[in-house]
Structure formats: structure tokens, C-alpha cells
Write a protein that holds these residues in place. Structure first.
Motif, PDB file in Angstrom:
ATOM      1  N   THR A   1       0.991  -1.188   0.295  1.00 37.89           N
ATOM      2  CA  THR A   1       0.056  -0.134   0.239  1.00 37.89           C
ATOM      3  C   THR A   1       0.667   1.278   0.608  1.00 37.89           C
ATOM      4  O   THR A   1       1.433   1.407   0.905  1.00 37.89           O
ATOM      5  CB  THR A   1      -0.614   0.349   1.046  1.00 37.89           C
ATOM      6  N   VAL A   2       0.895   2.106  -1.208  1.00 44.14           N
ATOM      7  CA  VAL A   2       1.265   3.673  -1.141  1.00 44.14           C
ATOM      8  C   VAL A   2       0.737   4.975  -0.454  1.00 44.14           C
ATOM      9  O   VAL A   2      -0.882   4.489  -1.170  1.00 44.14           O
ATOM     10  CB  VAL A   2       1.811   3.396  -2.309  1.00 44.14           C
ATOM     11  N   HIS A   3       0.904   5.115   0.375  1.00 41.84           N
ATOM     12  CA  HIS A   3      -0.264   6.245   0.479  1.00 41.84           C
ATOM     13  C   HIS A   3      -0.074   7.417  -0.791  1.00 41.84           C
ATOM     14  O   HIS A   3       1.742   8.108   0.212  1.00 41.84           O
ATOM     15  CB  HIS A   3       0.071   7.283   2.620  1.00 41.84           C
ATOM     16  N   HIS A   4      -0.713   8.333  -0.280  1.00 40.77           N
ATOM     17  CA  HIS A   4      -0.346  10.066  -1.188  1.00 40.77           C
ATOM     18  C   HIS A   4      -1.512  10.433  -0.320  1.00 40.77           C
ATOM     19  O   HIS A   4      -2.212  11.252  -0.069  1.00 40.77           O
ATOM     20  CB  HIS A   4      -1.525   9.343  -2.708  1.00 40.77           C
ATOM     21  N   ASP A   5      -0.801  11.763  -0.243  1.00 41.56           N
ATOM     22  CA  ASP A   5      -1.426  13.235   0.711  1.00 41.56           C
ATOM     23  C   ASP A   5      -2.108  13.394  -0.240  1.00 41.56           C
ATOM     24  O   ASP A   5      -1.506  13.635  -1.473  1.00 41.56           O
ATOM     25  CB  ASP A   5       0.538  14.420   1.173  1.00 41.56           C
ATOM     26  N   ALA A   6      -2.766  14.576   0.824  1.00 41.93           N
ATOM     27  CA  ALA A   6      -4.035  15.393  -0.169  1.00 41.93           C
ATOM     28  C   ALA A   6      -3.014  16.468  -1.010  1.00 41.93           C
ATOM     29  O   ALA A   6      -1.667  17.322  -0.878  1.00 41.93           O
ATOM     30  CB  ALA A   6      -4.115  15.907   0.529  1.00 41.93           C
ATOM     31  N   VAL A   7      -3.249  16.674  -2.165  1.00 41.72           N
ATOM     32  CA  VAL A   7      -2.926  17.817  -2.690  1.00 41.72           C
ATOM     33  C   VAL A   7      -3.473  19.593  -2.967  1.00 41.72           C
ATOM     34  O   VAL A   7      -4.778  19.542  -3.190  1.00 41.72           O
ATOM     35  CB  VAL A   7      -2.992  17.634  -4.576  1.00 41.72           C
ATOM     36  N   TYR A   8      -2.818  20.331  -2.647  1.00 45.76           N
ATOM     37  CA  TYR A   8      -3.730  21.648  -2.150  1.00 45.76           C
ATOM     38  C   TYR A   8      -3.497  22.851  -3.705  1.00 45.76           C
ATOM     39  O   TYR A   8      -1.898  22.860  -3.673  1.00 45.76           O
ATOM     40  CB  TYR A   8      -3.898  22.414  -1.159  1.00 45.76           C
ATOM     41  N   SER A   9      -3.815  23.311  -3.677  1.00 49.61           N
ATOM     42  CA  SER A   9      -3.546  24.642  -4.742  1.00 49.61           C
ATOM     43  C   SER A   9      -4.075  26.200  -3.929  1.00 49.61           C
ATOM     44  O   SER A   9      -5.058  26.009  -3.731  1.00 49.61           O
ATOM     45  CB  SER A   9      -3.514  24.642  -5.756  1.00 49.61           C
ATOM     46  N   THR A  10      -2.802  26.587  -4.636  1.00 50.03           N
ATOM     47  CA  THR A  10      -3.315  28.754  -3.887  1.00 50.03           C
ATOM     48  C   THR A  10      -4.067  29.037  -4.660  1.00 50.03           C
ATOM     49  O   THR A  10      -3.275  29.089  -5.825  1.00 50.03           O
ATOM     50  CB  THR A  10      -1.976  29.167  -3.580  1.00 50.03           C
ATOM     51  N   VAL A  11      -5.478  29.749  -4.310  1.00 51.26           N
ATOM     52  CA  VAL A  11      -6.302  30.388  -4.698  1.00 51.26           C
ATOM     53  C   VAL A  11      -6.140  32.233  -4.393  1.00 51.26           C
ATOM     54  O   VAL A  11      -6.607  32.017  -2.970  1.00 51.26           O
ATOM     55  CB  VAL A  11      -7.693  29.711  -4.855  1.00 51.26           C
ATOM     56  N   HIS A  12      -6.066  32.781  -5.355  1.00 47.95           N
ATOM     57  CA  HIS A  12      -5.458  34.660  -5.182  1.00 47.95           C
ATOM     58  C   HIS A  12      -6.415  35.662  -4.958  1.00 47.95           C
ATOM     59  O   HIS A  12      -7.738  34.765  -5.713  1.00 47.95           O
ATOM     60  CB  HIS A  12      -4.579  35.119  -5.803  1.00 47.95           C
ATOM     61  N   HIS A  13      -7.283  35.758  -4.360  1.00 47.52           N
ATOM     62  CA  HIS A  13      -8.217  36.634  -4.284  1.00 47.52           C
ATOM     63  C   HIS A  13      -8.102  37.866  -4.065  1.00 47.52           C
ATOM     64  O   HIS A  13      -7.647  38.907  -3.039  1.00 47.52           O
ATOM     65  CB  HIS A  13      -9.409  36.284  -2.984  1.00 47.52           C
TER      66      HIS A  13
ATOM     67  N   LEU B   1      -8.103  22.879  -1.622  1.00 49.02           N
ATOM     68  CA  LEU B   1      -8.000  21.420  -2.071  1.00 49.02           C
ATOM     69  C   LEU B   1      -7.914  20.992  -2.917  1.00 49.02           C
ATOM     70  O   LEU B   1      -8.975  21.272  -4.017  1.00 49.02           O
ATOM     71  CB  LEU B   1      -9.083  20.451  -1.273  1.00 49.02           C
ATOM     72  N   ALA B   2      -7.232  19.857  -3.476  1.00 47.59           N
ATOM     73  CA  ALA B   2      -7.522  19.752  -5.743  1.00 47.59           C
ATOM     74  C   ALA B   2      -7.164  18.389  -6.021  1.00 47.59           C
ATOM     75  O   ALA B   2      -8.171  17.506  -6.186  1.00 47.59           O
ATOM     76  CB  ALA B   2      -5.715  20.010  -6.090  1.00 47.59           C
ATOM     77  N   THR B   3      -6.953  17.721  -4.721  1.00 52.74           N
ATOM     78  CA  THR B   3      -7.148  15.959  -4.426  1.00 52.74           C
ATOM     79  C   THR B   3      -6.721  15.556  -3.207  1.00 52.74           C
ATOM     80  O   THR B   3      -5.872  15.557  -2.598  1.00 52.74           O
ATOM     81  CB  THR B   3      -5.934  15.768  -4.974  1.00 52.74           C
ATOM     82  N   ALA B   4      -8.203  15.234  -2.789  1.00 47.77           N
ATOM     83  CA  ALA B   4      -7.750  14.430  -1.988  1.00 47.77           C
ATOM     84  C   ALA B   4      -6.390  13.226  -1.409  1.00 47.77           C
ATOM     85  O   ALA B   4      -6.158  12.448  -2.060  1.00 47.77           O
ATOM     86  CB  ALA B   4      -8.950  13.896  -0.886  1.00 47.77           C
TER      87      ALA B   4
END
Length: 392
Positions: free
Chosen positions: A284-296, A371-374
Motif C-alpha cells: 500500500t502506497v499512501h498519497h498525501d492530499a494535494v492543495y492549490s493556492t487561489v488568490h482573492h 484542496l485539489a486532490t484528497a
């Protein structure tokens, strides 16, 4: 004293007296005669020993002498002539160089398998570094084939096209190295299919390169899917064995006639060859969540301000006064003698501040992590095992 030589004796070996003299001395033998007789007896005994030894040597030579060959009789085979002292054929080292242009030190290793002329595995699947000469084992005299079963994979996910046919080679049995070169054609990562990139990702994962493996899997998600195309970069390491009774070579792949010890299929003394039943080995290979930065950006609101007006008194003398100052104006005019000019007044309004629009900040600018990918867990196949203990 005169003597005669004994016929057939060696010179000086045996002496006898003449017949007449012997008769004359028979009645009274002297001490000299006795000594001579003892000497003759000793010499005769020595001659007998030499004769027996010569006869023995002759018999031995006769027993070891080859028997005469009759005219027209078949000559003895080489195996019969060289029953002892035959020189054994030497094994040769097999050295393989898999040429993969562009494969650096970070690339995974290629994998090769060697088989005999009949398809039997003589060197199991072995890893070799790209562009380096690597020894994979030693083989005896015979004809063999080299199969490349897995191509090297670079860290960008690109790989190489496997040869369509195995490389045939011979081992001469004289001990000289068998050096084999196999050139592979590179496949750029952007030209690879989904299945090929997934195979590359698995190879990178197996080689301990999780980041490169994850990047290759990300590329695979958008690549074109062509089922079965992964066989271009990785193939089954178990070449098919020939059917029994086909006259194939032995385990050393040297060829030759059928095995005298073989029996028909189904014979209890020669059960069928074991067929591998491969069971996947996974982790089993664990993949961490992937986040992206959104500017307001900052948010502003437009507020309008109307013009500001105030009331004024316009005196008949022309003075424009605030209402609170009109009485002071009249008193001043009376003291100055100009009161006659201030006989009347009227009221009006004047603009004291023009209308205007104002930008008002509603919310300041800020950056937000979206959050881009959980996070997720993936089951990855790392190899296969058989109940017999074999692995691949």
C-alpha cells in the motif's frame, strides 16, 4: 687351466672343464675344484633369475599391446579412444551491454533472461545497468537466446522499446567470453501510452523512486489508453518451454538428440513440468492530499456623496450672509451710516461642497489554500510469487 664356454651362455658367465680332464680328477677332487663348482652354481642361478624376469616383461607387453584390427573393420569412436584424459569443454562468461541512449545513473535497470535452443531458461531474469557491461552467468558450449524482458526507465517516466526478437548467440566451449550488445530505441514520455507510463511508474516505485513514480502516474492520467501497449517496455520473463519429445537441448542449451532418459508424457517416472501459478505481491502506497493556492483580490464598493447646500441671506446691499450673521451686519451698517442701503433682504441656498463618488474597501485581498486532490491509498503490485518458491 683351460676351460670351455657353455653353449648359449653369455661370455664369461659359465665355464666347464674339458671332458678328459674332468674324468682324471673325479677320483680326488681338490680344494680348487670345489671352489670352481660353487662359482659355477652361483652364476647359473643368476642367469635363471634374469631369464624369468625377461619372460615376465614379454608377457606384460603382449597383454597391453592393441589387438590387431581386421581389414574393413569400423574405426573406434573418439569417445572410445579418449576414455581417459579427455579435456572437458570450458564454460564461458556471458557479458551483456544494454545500450539505451539518454539513460543516466538515475534510470532503473534493464532485465534480461537467457534461454537454451529449446526455450528452457538457463539464466533467470537478471537486472543489468544500462550502458554498462554486466556479467549474467556462465554457460557451456551451445546455442542460446537473450531476451530483454524490461527496459530501463528514466526519472522523467520515459522508457525504451524492447527488441521484437531475442538475440541468438553461441558459446564455443573454449572459455572465451560471449559479449552481447542490445540497442534499445527510446520512447519520449509525451509519446507513451497510459499503460506504458503506468509500467514505468511501477518500475520507478520498485526502484525506490516514489516521487518520480507519482509524477509518471500523473502523466498516465491524461495519456491515451492503448490496452496491451505496455508489452513494448515490459514482457513476461518466462519464455514458453517446448513440448516434450521435441528433441530440445538440455539445461545447458547445447542441442543434440533426444534425452535417453526421457519418457512419454503421463509416465509416473517423468511427471509433467511444473507450471508456475503466479500470485501478485502488493503493498500500500499512501498519497498525501494535494492543495492549490487561489488568490482573492480586494473588494471595493462605490459610495456616492451628494452636493452639500446651506441657506444664506442676501441683503439689499448685496451682502450674502449666513443667517446667524445678518443681525451683526445690520448693526455694523447702522454704525457706519450705510443702513439706508440695507433696507431689505431675501433668502437663498448655496453649494458649499460638490457631489462626489468614493471607493470604499469591503474586503482586503488574501490567498486561500484549496484542496485539489484528497489523500488516498493505492495498492501497488511489486512482483509475483509461485508456490514453488519462484519469484518474478
Amino acid at each position: 687351466m683351460e676351460t670351455e664356454k657353455l653353449e648359449g651362455a653369455k661370455d664369461g658367465a659359465v665355464e666347464v672343464e674339458p671332458e678328459g680332464r674332468q674324468d682324471a680328477q673325479e677320483e680326488a677332487p681338490s680344494a680348487e675344484d670345489s671352489a670352481r663348482k660353487r662359482k659355477i652354481a652361483i652364476v647359473a642361478a643368476a642367469a635363471a633369475v634374469v631369464l624369468v624376469a625377461a619372460v615376465g616383461i614379454g608377457v606384460a607387453v603382449g597383454m597391453n599391446r592393441p589387438a590387431p584390427v581386421e581389414a574393413g573393420a569400423p574405426a573406434a569412436s573418439q569417445a572410445q579412444v579418449r576414455q581417459t584424459g579427455e579435456e572437458k569443454a570450458e564454460e564461458s562468461a556471458v557479458v551483456v551491454t544494454v545500450k539505451a541512449e539518454g539513460a543516466d545513473a538515475g534510470a532503473t535497470k534493464a532485465k534480461v533472461v537467457a534461454t537454451g535452443a529449446g526455450g528452457e531458461v538457463v539464466v533467470p531474469e537478471t537486472e543489468v545497468a544500462a550502458n554498462e557491461a554486466s556479467g549474467i552467468g556462465r554457460l557451456s558450449k551451445g546455442r542460446y537466446e537473450l531476451h530483454v524482458t524490461a527496459a530501463p526507465v528514466c526519472e522523467d517516466g520515459s522508457s525504451y522499446k524492447l527488441p521484437e526478437k531475442p538475440l541468438a548467440f553461441d558459446v564455443d566451449g573454449k572459455g572465451a567470453d560471449a559479449r552481447l550488445d542490445v540497442k534499445l530505441e527510446r520512447i519520449a514520455a509525451e509519446d507513451m501510452t497510459k499503460e506504458q507510463l503506468e509500467a514505468s511508474a511501477a518500475a520507478l516505485e520498485e526502484s525506490g523512486k516514489p516521487e518520480a513514480s507519482e509524477a509518471a502516474r500523473a502523466k498516465a492520467e491524461s495519456a491515451e489508453s492503448v490496452p496491451g501497449s505496455d508489452s513494448a517496455v515490459k514482457r513476461d520473463p518466462e519464455p514458453t518451454l517446448p513440448p516434450s519429445g521435441d528433441g530440445g537441448s538440455g539445461s545447458n542449451g547445447s542441442g543434440g538428440g533426444s534425452d535417453s532418459g526421457s519418457t512419454a508424457p503421463g509416465n509416473p517416472s517423468n511427471p509433467p513440468a511444473h507450471e508456475h501459478s503466479w500470485t501478485p505481491v502488493t503493498k500500500t502506497v499512501h498519497h498525501d492530499a494535494v492543495y492549490s493556492t487561489v488568490h482573492h483580490d480586494a473588494v471595493y464598493d462605490m459610495v456616492h456623496h451628494d452636493a452639500v447646500k446651506e441657506g444664506r441671506i442676501v441683503c439689499s446691499c448685496g451682502a450674502i450672509l449666513e443667517p446667524a450673521n445678518y443681525e451683526f451686519h445690520l448693526n455694523s451698517s447702522l454704525e457706519n451710516g450705510t443702513i439706508d442701503n440695507c433696507g431689505g433682504y431675501y433668502t437663498t441656498s448655496v453649494i458649499v461642497q460638490e457631489a462626489y463618488d468614493e471607493q470604499v474597501l469591503v474586503s482586503a485581498a488574501y490567498d486561500e489554500q484549496v484542496l485539489a486532490t484528497a489523500a488516498w491509498d493505492e495498492t501497488v503490485t511489486t512482483g509475483y510469487t509461485c508456490s514453488c518458491g519462484a519469484t518474478k
